[in-house]
Scaffold this motif. Structure first.
Motif, mmCIF file in Angstrom:
data_model
loop_
_atom_site.group_PDB
_atom_site.id
_atom_site.type_symbol
_atom_site.label_atom_id
_atom_site.label_comp_id
_atom_site.label_asym_id
_atom_site.label_seq_id
_atom_site.Cartn_x
_atom_site.Cartn_y
_atom_site.Cartn_z
ATOM 1 N N ILE A 7 15.117 30.641 99.273
ATOM 2 C CA ILE A 7 15.129 29.475 100.159
ATOM 3 C C ILE A 7 15.440 28.212 99.374
ATOM 4 C CG2 ILE A 7 13.779 28.077 101.768
ATOM 5 C CD1 ILE A 7 12.077 30.544 102.322
ATOM 6 N N ALA A 8 16.369 27.436 99.867
ATOM 7 C CA ALA A 8 16.675 26.133 99.269
ATOM 8 C C ALA A 8 15.945 25.052 100.062
ATOM 9 C CB ALA A 8 18.181 25.880 99.294
ATOM 10 N N PRO A 9 15.135 24.230 99.422
ATOM 11 C CA PRO A 9 14.439 23.165 100.156
ATOM 12 C C PRO A 9 15.423 22.166 100.749
ATOM 13 C CG PRO A 9 14.213 22.868 97.784
ATOM 14 C CD PRO A 9 14.835 24.213 97.984
ATOM 15 N N LYS A 10 15.108 21.692 101.936
ATOM 16 C CA LYS A 10 16.017 20.768 102.613
ATOM 17 C C LYS A 10 15.623 19.322 102.407
ATOM 18 C CE LYS A 10 13.676 20.794 107.139
ATOM 19 N NZ LYS A 10 12.536 21.607 106.725
ATOM 20 N N LYS A 11 14.434 19.095 101.854
ATOM 21 C CA LYS A 11 13.951 17.726 101.685
ATOM 22 C C LYS A 11 13.826 17.405 100.200
ATOM 23 C CE LYS A 11 11.473 17.679 106.065
ATOM 24 N NZ LYS A 11 10.167 17.524 106.730
ATOM 25 N N GLY A 12 14.937 17.020 99.612
ATOM 26 C CA GLY A 12 14.906 16.712 98.195
ATOM 27 C C GLY A 12 14.594 17.943 97.378
ATOM 28 N N ALA A 13 13.669 17.793 96.429
ATOM 29 C CA ALA A 13 13.341 18.903 95.533
ATOM 30 C C ALA A 13 12.082 19.641 95.952
ATOM 31 C CB ALA A 13 13.173 18.381 94.106
ATOM 32 N N VAL A 14 11.450 19.201 97.043
ATOM 33 C CA VAL A 14 10.178 19.791 97.441
ATOM 34 C C VAL A 14 10.373 20.766 98.594
ATOM 35 C CG1 VAL A 14 7.859 19.333 98.340
ATOM 36 C CG2 VAL A 14 8.897 17.762 96.689
ATOM 37 N N LEU A 15 9.902 21.994 98.419
ATOM 38 C CA LEU A 15 9.952 23.005 99.468
ATOM 39 C C LEU A 15 8.657 22.929 100.262
ATOM 40 C CD1 LEU A 15 11.363 26.545 99.218
ATOM 41 C CD2 LEU A 15 9.120 26.243 100.253
ATOM 42 N N THR A 16 8.774 22.788 101.585
ATOM 43 C CA THR A 16 7.591 22.590 102.431
ATOM 44 C C THR A 16 7.195 23.899 103.121
ATOM 45 O OG1 THR A 16 9.008 21.861 104.254
ATOM 46 C CG2 THR A 16 8.079 20.169 102.827
ATOM 47 N N ILE A 17 5.906 24.220 103.007
ATOM 48 C CA ILE A 17 5.352 25.429 103.624
ATOM 49 C C ILE A 17 4.227 25.034 104.572
ATOM 50 C CG2 ILE A 17 4.091 27.590 103.219
ATOM 51 C CD1 ILE A 17 5.443 27.790 100.510
ATOM 52 N N LEU A 18 4.273 25.553 105.783
ATOM 53 C CA LEU A 18 3.140 25.462 106.706
ATOM 54 C C LEU A 18 2.440 26.817 106.692
ATOM 55 C CD1 LEU A 18 1.510 24.023 108.969
ATOM 56 C CD2 LEU A 18 3.108 25.054 110.602
ATOM 57 N N ASP A 19 1.194 26.836 106.251
ATOM 58 C CA ASP A 19 0.407 28.068 106.243
ATOM 59 C C ASP A 19 -0.543 28.019 107.444
ATOM 60 O OD1 ASP A 19 -1.217 30.235 105.856
ATOM 61 O OD2 ASP A 19 -1.741 29.768 103.788
ATOM 62 N N VAL A 20 -0.258 28.837 108.434
ATOM 63 C CA VAL A 20 -1.065 28.878 109.651
ATOM 64 C C VAL A 20 -2.279 29.767 109.410
ATOM 65 C CG1 VAL A 20 -1.107 29.493 112.098
ATOM 66 C CG2 VAL A 20 0.978 28.513 111.085
ATOM 67 N N GLY A 21 -3.452 29.133 109.387
ATOM 68 C CA GLY A 21 -4.690 29.871 109.179
ATOM 69 C C GLY A 21 -5.019 30.144 107.731
ATOM 70 N N GLY A 22 -4.363 29.447 106.810
ATOM 71 C CA GLY A 22 -4.545 29.732 105.394
ATOM 72 C C GLY A 22 -5.602 28.889 104.720
ATOM 73 N N THR A 23 -5.883 29.210 103.455
ATOM 74 C CA THR A 23 -6.876 28.494 102.659
ATOM 75 C C THR A 23 -6.262 28.057 101.338
ATOM 76 O OG1 THR A 23 -7.674 30.501 101.555
ATOM 77 C CG2 THR A 23 -8.740 29.887 103.645
ATOM 78 N N GLU A 24 -6.811 27.001 100.794
ATOM 79 C CA GLU A 24 -6.339 26.522 99.494
ATOM 80 C C GLU A 24 -6.561 27.571 98.412
ATOM 81 O OE1 GLU A 24 -6.504 22.307 97.222
ATOM 82 O OE2 GLU A 24 -8.456 23.241 97.559
#
Length: 225
Positions: A35-52
């Motif tokens: 996956i190539a990030p679309k927003k500059g150099a940062v790849l954005t992930i939404l983790d649904v129901g996840g934990t740190e």
């Protein structure tokens, strides 16, 4: 308790469940590299129901090139700059516009939504807000029901399930109140391969194998660089 801990405790790195999760995650990381990030150099992930802790255990707190949004029904404190916790509903992500995230990730959440209608809503939202997605769930037809650690428990009549959960300690050594047992039985709705193909018609399905059977199913759509 020691047997249960060895088998199914994700906090125990030596447990069978954690080894399965680590193996699945290696497959996920191979997909993430595409996956190539679309927003500059940062790849954005939404983790649904996840934990740190899930991501920290895999070293992602050290990666400034990835930003992870953890969406749950309640907010939690986060300790790392590239992770944030937000309150939200997997079935209604209307606070986000189409293709907001490079990737939507969810691990063993979609089976906890009480109804197939809610699962359809989550699947629709996942595919809307993410350019790519990776959604994992236990396979309905695997011989061990993973939430209760009992063989073929998912196919028992509701009354039998309630009896086992509220009157015995057969499930993970615990005995629930009748109220909690009813809620748990209503909450967990396992999905089959056919269901996942219907919910995510454009996706490929990764089939995690154990003893020649499909233990879990992952619907994933990766638009490569």
């Amino acid at each position: 308790m020691s047997f249960t801990n060895e088998l199914a405790d994700y906090n125990n790195k030596k447990s069978l469940a954690n080894r399965f999760r680590d193996r699945r995650f290696r497959f996920f990381e191979n997909q993430l590299k595409k996956i190539a990030p679309k927003k500059g150099a940062v790849l954005t992930i939404l983790d649904v129901g996840g934990t740190e802790s899930f991501w920290v255990n895999r070293g992602y707190h050290k990666n400034p090139d990835i930003h992870i949004t953890l969406l749950n029904l309640t907010k939690a404190e986060t300790q790392h700059d590239n992770m944030e916790s937000v309150v939200g509903n997997a079935c209604d992500l209307s606070e986000y516009s189409d293709n907001t995230f490079d990737l939507v990730f969810s691990n063993s959440v979609i089976e906890h939504l009480y109804s197939y209608e809610n699962q359809e809503l989550m699947a629709k939202e996942v595919q809307r807000v993410g350019e790519n997605y990776y959604i994992q769930t236990p396979n309905k037809y695997f011989f061990i029901e993973p939430h209760y650690l009992l063989p073929y428990f998912q196919f028992l009549p509701r009354k039998t399930k309630l009896f086992v959960l509220s009157k015995t300690r057969l499930s993970r050594g615990n005995k629930l109140s009748m109220e909690k047992a009813k809620d748990k039985v209503a909450e967990i709705q396992l999905l089959s391969l056919k269901d996942m193909n219907h919910l995510f018609p454009r996706a490929k399905i990764f089939k995690e194998k154990f003893l020649g059977m499909n233990k879990s199913l992952t619907a994933y759509l990766i638009n490569e660089k």
